[in-house]
Design a protein around this motif. Structure first.
Motif, PDB file in Angstrom:
ATOM      1  N   TRP A  49      45.224  61.574  66.026  1.00 31.30           N
ATOM      2  CA  TRP A  49      45.586  60.168  65.842  1.00 31.30           C
ATOM      3  C   TRP A  49      47.006  59.915  66.328  1.00 31.30           C
ATOM      4  O   TRP A  49      47.273  58.897  66.965  1.00 31.30           O
ATOM      5  N   SER A  50      47.917  60.841  66.039  1.00 34.37           N
ATOM      6  CA  SER A  50      49.299  60.679  66.506  1.00 34.37           C
ATOM      7  C   SER A  50      49.361  60.646  68.023  1.00 34.37           C
ATOM      8  O   SER A  50      50.078  59.831  68.602  1.00 34.37           O
ATOM      9  N   VAL A  53      48.173  57.226  69.202  1.00 31.58           N
ATOM     10  CA  VAL A  53      49.153  56.167  68.917  1.00 31.58           C
ATOM     11  C   VAL A  53      50.316  56.258  69.896  1.00 31.58           C
ATOM     12  O   VAL A  53      50.725  55.256  70.489  1.00 31.58           O
ATOM     13  N   LEU A  67      46.474  48.137  67.686  1.00 31.54           N
ATOM     14  CA  LEU A  67      46.317  49.595  67.656  1.00 31.54           C
ATOM     15  C   LEU A  67      44.951  49.968  67.077  1.00 31.54           C
ATOM     16  O   LEU A  67      44.243  50.806  67.617  1.00 31.54           O
ATOM     17  N   LYS A  68      44.598  49.335  65.983  1.00 31.77           N
ATOM     18  CA  LYS A  68      43.317  49.629  65.319  1.00 31.77           C
ATOM     19  C   LYS A  68      42.144  49.354  66.262  1.00 31.77           C
ATOM     20  O   LYS A  68      41.200  50.137  66.337  1.00 31.77           O
ATOM     21  N   ILE A  71      41.979  52.172  69.078  1.00 31.53           N
ATOM     22  CA  ILE A  71      41.698  53.563  68.698  1.00 31.53           C
ATOM     23  C   ILE A  71      40.333  53.634  68.033  1.00 31.53           C
ATOM     24  O   ILE A  71      40.177  53.336  66.848  1.00 31.53           O
ATOM     25  N   LEU A  79      45.278  54.967  60.102  1.00 28.36           N
ATOM     26  CA  LEU A  79      46.260  54.395  61.018  1.00 28.36           C
ATOM     27  C   LEU A  79      47.563  54.114  60.273  1.00 28.36           C
ATOM     28  O   LEU A  79      48.648  54.401  60.784  1.00 28.36           O
ATOM     29  N   THR A  82      49.284  57.473  59.638  1.00 22.75           N
ATOM     30  CA  THR A  82      49.804  58.012  60.904  1.00 22.75           C
ATOM     31  C   THR A  82      51.063  57.276  61.332  1.00 22.75           C
ATOM     32  O   THR A  82      52.066  57.904  61.697  1.00 22.75           O
ATOM     33  N   LEU A  83      51.041  55.949  61.286  1.00 22.19           N
ATOM     34  CA  LEU A  83      52.220  55.164  61.678  1.00 22.19           C
ATOM     35  C   LEU A  83      53.402  55.445  60.766  1.00 22.19           C
ATOM     36  O   LEU A  83      54.540  55.570  61.236  1.00 22.19           O
ATOM     37  N   TYR A 106      54.882  47.662  66.420  1.00 20.23           N
ATOM     38  CA  TYR A 106      55.242  49.072  66.543  1.00 20.23           C
ATOM     39  C   TYR A 106      55.574  49.378  67.997  1.00 20.23           C
ATOM     40  O   TYR A 106      54.941  48.847  68.906  1.00 20.23           O
TER      41      TYR A 106
END
Length: 149
Positions: A49-50, A53, A67-68, A71, A79, A82-83, A106
């Motif tokens: 996930w990182s 992102v 982002l959601k 991904i 998410l 991870t953020l 972000y």
């Protein structure tokens, strides 16, 4: 202090990058202890996930919902986690705009940008060698199937 114990909290045995003074890379350079900072950082930045992102935020600013949407398969909770972790590590910057409803964006920090460069190299290597890897997998699977017979 116990022999072999470093007085520096961020130090882990074997993370110097060389072994035996010969300049050869140490295959055990990433300590397996849970308190090893090198291991913790690698665990974070090598997480799928990182990586996604960081790749998506390359030279652009995105909102959480963007982002959601980009991904596939990530949950809202994952998410968020991870953020937060990437922000804590100084790789992602979170900006909250004081509007109603709040707008949160972000972006990569300069440090995150240097990591993206490294990730891009890994992706390039993967693209260049994907056919060789596929062939190796097929050969391995054939050997395993023949051995099971």
């Amino acid at each position: 202090m116990e022999e072999g114990t470093s007085k520096y909290p961020g130090h882990c045995a074997g993370t110097e990058g060389t072994h035996g003074g010969a300049g050869d890379p140490d295959p055990f350079q990433w300590d397996t202890r849970e308190d090893c900072e090198v291991r913790q950082i690698l665990d974070r930045v090598a997480d799928k996930w990182s990586l996604l992102v960081i790749a998506l935020l390359d030279r652009r600013v995105l909102r959480f919902t963007e982002l959601k949407r980009e991904i596939d398969g990530i949950s809202q909770r994952m998410l968020t986690v991870t953020l937060r972790q990437l922000e804590r590590d100084g790789l992602v910057r979170r900006t909250v705009h004081p509007v109603v409803p709040p707008r949160v964006e972000y972006e990569l920090t300069p440090l995150g940008g240097t990591l993206h460069t490294t990730i891009r190299s890994l992706v390039t290597w993967t693209e260049q060698h994907q056919h060789e890897i596929a062939a190796a997998r097929e050969a391995y699977d054939a050997r395993e199937a023949a051995g099971a017979s």
